[in-house]
Design an enzyme around this catalytic site. Structure first.
Site, PDB file in Angstrom:
ATOM      1  N   ILE A   1      -5.396   9.590   3.990  1.00 45.78           N
ATOM      2  CA  ILE A   1      -4.257  10.027   4.795  1.00 45.78           C
ATOM      3  C   ILE A   1      -2.939   9.450   4.281  1.00 45.78           C
ATOM      4  CG2 ILE A   1      -5.700  10.247   6.841  1.00 45.78           C
ATOM      5  CD1 ILE A   1      -4.422   7.723   7.943  1.00 45.78           C
TER       6      ILE A   1
ATOM      7  N   GLY B   1       0.810  -1.209   0.000  1.00 47.77           N
ATOM      8  CA  GLY B   1       0.000   0.000   0.000  1.00 47.77           C
ATOM      9  C   GLY B   1       0.846   1.264   0.000  1.00 47.77           C
TER      10      GLY B   1
ATOM     11  N   MET C   1      -6.891   4.422   9.439  1.00 48.37           N
ATOM     12  CA  MET C   1      -6.113   3.238   9.105  1.00 48.37           C
ATOM     13  C   MET C   1      -5.592   2.566  10.371  1.00 48.37           C
ATOM     14  SD  MET C   1      -3.977   4.257   5.693  1.00 48.37           S
ATOM     15  CE  MET C   1      -3.663   2.529   5.341  1.00 48.37           C
ATOM     16  N   GLY C   2      -5.335   1.262  10.249  1.00 46.91           N
ATOM     17  CA  GLY C   2      -4.806   0.491  11.376  1.00 46.91           C
ATOM     18  C   GLY C   2      -5.409  -0.894  11.397  1.00 46.91           C
ATOM     19  N   ARG C   3      -4.792  -1.832  10.677  1.00 48.25           N
ATOM     20  CA  ARG C   3      -5.340  -3.180  10.589  1.00 48.25           C
ATOM     21  C   ARG C   3      -5.135  -3.961  11.889  1.00 48.25           C
ATOM     22  NH1 ARG C   3      -6.764  -5.622   5.977  1.00 48.25           N
ATOM     23  NH2 ARG C   3      -6.084  -7.609   6.867  1.00 48.25           N
TER      24      ARG C   3
ATOM     25  N   THR D   1       5.681   1.395   6.672  1.00 48.87           N
ATOM     26  CA  THR D   1       4.337   1.071   7.129  1.00 48.87           C
ATOM     27  C   THR D   1       3.745   2.304   7.775  1.00 48.87           C
ATOM     28  OG1 THR D   1       3.015  -0.173   8.753  1.00 48.87           O
ATOM     29  CG2 THR D   1       5.380   0.027   9.196  1.00 48.87           C
ATOM     30  N   VAL D   2       2.663   2.769   7.232  1.00 53.16           N
ATOM     31  CA  VAL D   2       2.021   3.953   7.785  1.00 53.16           C
ATOM     32  C   VAL D   2       1.443   3.671   9.164  1.00 53.16           C
ATOM     33  CG1 VAL D   2      -0.290   3.557   6.853  1.00 53.16           C
ATOM     34  CG2 VAL D   2       0.548   5.903   7.102  1.00 53.16           C
ATOM     35  N   ASP D   3       1.221   2.383   9.488  1.00 56.95           N
ATOM     36  CA  ASP D   3       0.616   2.017  10.770  1.00 56.95           C
ATOM     37  C   ASP D   3       1.602   2.027  11.927  1.00 56.95           C
ATOM     38  OD1 ASP D   3      -1.895   1.625   9.661  1.00 56.95           O
ATOM     39  OD2 ASP D   3      -1.496  -0.467   9.155  1.00 56.95           O
TER      40      ASP D   3
ATOM     41  N   TYR E   1      -7.994   5.927   3.315  1.00 56.13           N
ATOM     42  CA  TYR E   1      -6.986   5.956   2.267  1.00 56.13           C
ATOM     43  C   TYR E   1      -6.507   7.364   1.942  1.00 56.13           C
ATOM     44  CZ  TYR E   1      -7.810   1.038   1.599  1.00 56.13           C
ATOM     45  OH  TYR E   1      -7.891  -0.309   1.802  1.00 56.13           O
TER      46      TYR E   1
END
Length: 390
Positions: free
Chosen positions: A378, A108, A262-264, A217-219, A376
């Protein structure tokens, strides 16, 4: 190294920490022990003068656990784990004049991908004198599906001002055999990717290639680093959604602003945005279970907030409450191209549940639920100043 006494008093009355275990990592010399080394080109750069301690040695490490209890009242912990530091070495294993670098973005998007690409190109070209730098198009499948893009400092000059990835990206496509064959055929000997691929998989195929994994990783869910790049930008953008939800909520009768972020598997963006915004009443993250009904449930909490404040703001990470959302057997088995379970929309589900609860417990009373999904949005923006510096 075995550890007997974790903490011992130093002769001067101070405290010393026991030795550490350095985590082993794959290296080309494990498979090709007679590799020739070369002096780092920075030594001969007339415009670059490294200070003492600039070059990293094999003895430079980073401790995984940086906080300790020195009281001696707790059981002795296991040996301290450490990792070799990344950074410039005095000796390198590739001749810059014949080195060929491949850069690939995959998975992503996140803010600042183009900044990373730009800095890799400029650093290789201007500091190390490597003229052969290529961008792999469309993720891993680009190794065997597309012609690589030749990169140079002039081409990437303003890429850091753009969101997304100029090289394009995709999920899946990791066909190891095809990728290794492409690396061999195109004579790449350095591959730089935002995924951590075991170098040994390449080495066992007699490919003289070095793999550099960049923690994209954006998370912010890579446990062995303090912060992944572009996390701060994501938090900043998330705050804008929270601010909008707060304005909408306080401008309505019994207004509830609902934001999905976001944040799986981790709720770092949701948590940091919540703490820094000061406008959120409740945040839901994957790490903590939640429930809706009954004493102490979400409905009771929101009822109290609406009664006292007239409005409320609720923020949920995309991976929160997934075990509570009804789904079919087919939906339970569904995965994306990277093999990750496909999540259902927790925001839409929460909005529906909140509306049903209010209609049942407060028939005839007005309520307004504003749902904002910035999941999406952000990740598609350029990096802010803090992340560009990082």
């Amino acid at each position: 190294m075995a550890v007997e006494d974790d903490y011992t008093a130093a002769p001067e009355g101070g405290i010393t920490i026991s030795p550490v275990n350095v985590q082993k990592h794959p290296h080309l010399t494990h498979h090709l022990p007679i590799l020739k080394t070369f002096p780092n080109p920075l030594k001969g750069n007339q415009y670059y003068h490294p200070s003492d301690g600039f070059y990293i040695s094999p003895s430079d490490v980073i401790l995984r656990q940086i906080t300790y209890n020195l009281s001696g009242t707790f059981p002795t912990p296991p040996p301290h784990l450490a990792y070799h530091r990344a950074g410039p070495r005095k000796q390198i294993f590739f001749d810059p004049s014949i080195t060929s670098v491949a850069i690939v973005t995959c998975g992503g998007l996140c803010p600042g991908l183009n900044t990373v690409i730009r800095e890799l190109v400029v650093g290789h070209w201007e500091l190390y004198g490597i003229p052969q730098i290529y961008g792999i198009i469309a993720g891993y499948r680009g190794f065997y599906s597309f012609e690589p893009m030749a990169l140079n400092p002039e081409l990437v000059e303003d890429w850091h001002k753009r969101g997304g990835s100029v090289l394009e990206t995709s999920r899946g496509g990791f066909d190891l055999e095809k990728i290794v064959n492409a690396i061999r055929d195109r004579e790449f000997n350095q591959v730089e990717t935002e995924k951590c691929v075991e170098q040994s998989k390449y080495s066992t195929r007699s490919v003289n290639v070095s793999i550099a994994g960049i923690p994209k990783t954006v998370d912010n869910d890579v446990g062995i680093i303090g912060r992944s790049f572009r996390f701060q930008t994501a938090v900043e953008m998330a705050q804008q959604s929270i601010s909008a939800a707060h304005v909408e909520a306080e401008s309505a009768v019994n207004g509830i602003g609902l934001v999905k972020l976001m944040g799986r598997s981790t709720g770092h963006i949701t948590l940091y945005a919540t703490l820094s915004s000061r406008d959120v009443d409740c945040c839901l993250i994957p790490e903590n279970e939640c429930y809706l009904e009954g004493k102490g449930g979400l409905f009771e909490f929101l009822e109290n907030r609406l009664e006292h404040n007239g409005h409320a703001v609720l923020v949920a990470a995309e991976g929160a409450a997934q075990d509570m959302i009804p789904r079919t057997d087919a939906q339970k088995k569904e995965t994306d191209e990277s093999g990750n379970p496909v999540f259902l929309d927790v925001g839409r589900w929460l909005k529906s549940e909140l509306k049903s609860w209010w209609d049942k417990d407060h028939p005839g009373e007005l309520v307004t639920i504003m749902y904002i999904d910035r999941t999406y949005m952000i990740r598609a923006v350029p990096a802010n100043a803090t992340d560009n510096l990082y």
